[in-house]
Design a protein around this motif. Structure first.
Motif, PDB file in Angstrom:
ATOM      1  N   MET A 105      53.954  25.759  55.468  1.00 22.65           N
ATOM      2  CA  MET A 105      53.379  27.072  55.158  1.00 22.65           C
ATOM      3  C   MET A 105      52.663  27.001  53.805  1.00 22.65           C
ATOM      4  N   ASP A 106      51.369  27.295  53.797  1.00 22.97           N
ATOM      5  CA  ASP A 106      50.588  27.215  52.573  1.00 22.97           C
ATOM      6  C   ASP A 106      50.819  28.461  51.717  1.00 22.97           C
ATOM      7  N   PRO A 107      50.875  28.281  50.378  1.00 23.00           N
ATOM      8  CA  PRO A 107      51.007  29.450  49.507  1.00 23.00           C
ATOM      9  C   PRO A 107      49.739  30.283  49.546  1.00 23.00           C
ATOM     10  N   ILE A 108      49.873  31.584  49.346  1.00 17.82           N
ATOM     11  CA  ILE A 108      48.720  32.481  49.367  1.00 17.82           C
ATOM     12  C   ILE A 108      48.532  33.095  47.990  1.00 17.82           C
ATOM     13  N   ALA A 109      47.305  33.539  47.709  1.00 18.25           N
ATOM     14  CA  ALA A 109      46.962  33.908  46.344  1.00 18.25           C
ATOM     15  C   ALA A 109      46.714  35.384  46.124  1.00 18.25           C
ATOM     16  N   THR A 110      46.712  36.207  47.173  1.00 14.24           N
ATOM     17  CA  THR A 110      46.453  37.634  46.981  1.00 14.24           C
ATOM     18  C   THR A 110      47.676  38.463  47.364  1.00 14.24           C
ATOM     19  N   TYR A 111      47.803  39.597  46.706  1.00  9.42           N
ATOM     20  CA  TYR A 111      48.956  40.461  46.941  1.00  9.42           C
ATOM     21  C   TYR A 111      48.954  41.025  48.351  1.00  9.42           C
ATOM     22  N   GLU A 112      47.789  41.420  48.860  1.00  8.97           N
ATOM     23  CA  GLU A 112      47.715  41.983  50.211  1.00  8.97           C
ATOM     24  C   GLU A 112      48.172  40.965  51.251  1.00  8.97           C
ATOM     25  N   GLN A 113      47.751  39.710  51.091  1.00 11.33           N
ATOM     26  CA  GLN A 113      48.184  38.669  52.017  1.00 11.33           C
ATOM     27  C   GLN A 113      49.681  38.414  51.893  1.00 11.33           C
ATOM     28  N   LEU A 114      50.179  38.453  50.653  1.00 14.22           N
ATOM     29  CA  LEU A 114      51.613  38.244  50.442  1.00 14.22           C
ATOM     30  C   LEU A 114      52.423  39.354  51.099  1.00 14.22           C
ATOM     31  N   LYS A 115      51.971  40.597  50.995  1.00 14.08           N
ATOM     32  CA  LYS A 115      52.661  41.707  51.657  1.00 14.08           C
ATOM     33  C   LYS A 115      52.767  41.462  53.150  1.00 14.08           C
ATOM     34  N   ASN A 116      51.655  41.032  53.756  1.00 17.44           N
ATOM     35  CA  ASN A 116      51.663  40.781  55.195  1.00 17.44           C
ATOM     36  C   ASN A 116      52.600  39.637  55.563  1.00 17.44           C
ATOM     37  N   ARG A 117      52.618  38.604  54.731  1.00 18.49           N
ATOM     38  CA  ARG A 117      53.501  37.481  55.027  1.00 18.49           C
ATOM     39  C   ARG A 117      54.965  37.894  54.920  1.00 18.49           C
ATOM     40  N   ILE A 118      55.299  38.692  53.908  1.00 20.13           N
ATOM     41  CA  ILE A 118      56.681  39.172  53.761  1.00 20.13           C
ATOM     42  C   ILE A 118      57.077  39.996  54.985  1.00 20.13           C
ATOM     43  N   ALA A 119      56.166  40.864  55.425  1.00 17.90           N
ATOM     44  CA  ALA A 119      56.455  41.700  56.599  1.00 17.90           C
ATOM     45  C   ALA A 119      56.679  40.844  57.841  1.00 17.90           C
ATOM     46  N   GLN A 120      55.890  39.787  57.993  1.00 16.68           N
ATOM     47  CA  GLN A 120      56.038  38.913  59.160  1.00 16.68           C
ATOM     48  C   GLN A 120      57.355  38.135  59.115  1.00 16.68           C
ATOM     49  N   ALA A 121      57.737  37.688  57.915  1.00 19.30           N
ATOM     50  CA  ALA A 121      58.941  36.869  57.779  1.00 19.30           C
ATOM     51  C   ALA A 121      60.222  37.701  57.742  1.00 19.30           C
ATOM     52  N   TYR A 122      60.101  38.985  57.451  1.00 18.06           N
ATOM     53  CA  TYR A 122      61.259  39.849  57.216  1.00 18.06           C
ATOM     54  C   TYR A 122      62.300  39.829  58.342  1.00 18.06           C
ATOM     55  N   PRO A 123      61.910  39.964  59.617  1.00 20.81           N
ATOM     56  CA  PRO A 123      62.945  40.018  60.669  1.00 20.81           C
ATOM     57  C   PRO A 123      63.841  38.785  60.715  1.00 20.81           C
TER      58      PRO A 123
END
Length: 290
Positions: free
Chosen positions: A1-19
């Motif tokens: 999994m590549d690191p991401i550099a923007t907050y909006e992308q990070l929010k989406n990734r957290i939401a996807q990984a959350y469950p």
């Protein structure tokens, strides 16, 4: 999994990984999205204490969303903080640090709530995207029927939307569940209609179920909720994610009501434009809200 550099992308990734996260990591995820300034400015130990987890869990959380360590992830939160146009939230935090027992007097309570509301409204503009507003307004203006549902703390949002949209002469129905008839009322929600829902943590199960059922039926769902981890997001055609800090004992409705008013007024403008256009579909003329 590549690191991401923007907050909006990070929010989406957290939401996807959350469950798939552990309970500890889910607690950090909620804390990070509700209080991003803490992640930007705090130490690992301080953030872990506020989130009620072990400091080592912060490292695991950073790894779970694609970063080699906490500092690398923190840079994204710091970048978001620098980009923000408003410093209201920081001012409020500083004011709280200086409070004394005198802050419990009614006048001070009012002042505190007013300052909190200013901070919420400053964040509201950052959280809401123009494209989402435009899509929601078009759906509302073109729907044959609009159904509005919210319960508990969010119910005033539904009450306002139902009243104000009906003042635009749109066929609007408030699903208040009076007499235990909510399930029967939901049968009237048809494909082509719009279901407007609002719910915040802890989410109302009836609202979640209604949104899911409506979505499966082909009804457009417009949701007002508290972030990318909200279970309403999966059912929503348009989802408005507000920054709603669940750690507060008394959470404000200033931001969701302001958003609701923006939806109503923007819908009124669109209806007026359609009425003045020679090829506009025949809709009731928008009348001034009283």
């Amino acid at each position: 999994m590549d690191p991401i550099a923007t907050y909006e992308q990070l929010k989406n990734r957290i939401a996807q990984a959350y469950p798939g996260m552990s309970k500890q990591l889910q607690r950090i995820a909620r804390h990070a999205l509700e209080r991003p300034d803490d992640l930007a400015l705090g130490t690992v130990a301080a953030i872990a204490e506020a989130a009620e987890v072990q400091p080592s869990a912060m490292i695991r959380f950073a790894n779970a969303v694609g970063y080699g360590g906490f500092s690398e992830m923190q840079q994204v939160f710091r970048g978001h903080l620098v980009e923000r146009s408003s410093s209201y939230r920081e001012r409020i935090v500083e004011m709280r640090r200086k409070q004394t027992n005198g802050a419990r007097a009614p006048g001070s309570v009012l002042h505190q709530l007013a300052m909190d509301s200013v901070g919420e409204l400053g964040q509201l503009e950052e959280m809401i995207h123009e494209a989402d507003l435009t899509q929601a307004v078009k759906l509302i203006a073109s729907a044959p029927h609009i159904h509005v549902l919210a319960q508990r703390r969010a119910f005033p949002v539904a009450g306002y939307l139902a009243y104000a949209l009906s003042q635009l002469e749109l066929r609007t129905h408030l699903l208040d569940g009076a007499g235990g008839m909510l399930r029967e009322s939901l049968r009237a929600v048809a494909p082509g209609d719009v279901l407007l829902v609002a719910s915040f943590r802890n989410y109302s199960p009836e609202v979640l179920d209604a949104a899911q059922a409506a979505s499966e039926r082909g009804t457009a769902v417009i949701a007002i909720t508290d972030g990318p981890l909200s279970p309403l997001k999966a059912s929503a055609t348009v989802c408005f994610e507000l920054a709603d800090d669940s750690s507060k004992p008394f959470r404000s409705l200033v931001a969701p009501l302001c958003l609701a008013q923006a939806l109503v007024v923007s819908t009124g403008h669109l209806l007026a434009e359609q009425a003045s256009h020679p090829r506009a579909r025949k809709t009731p003329a928008a009348k001034k809200l009283s």
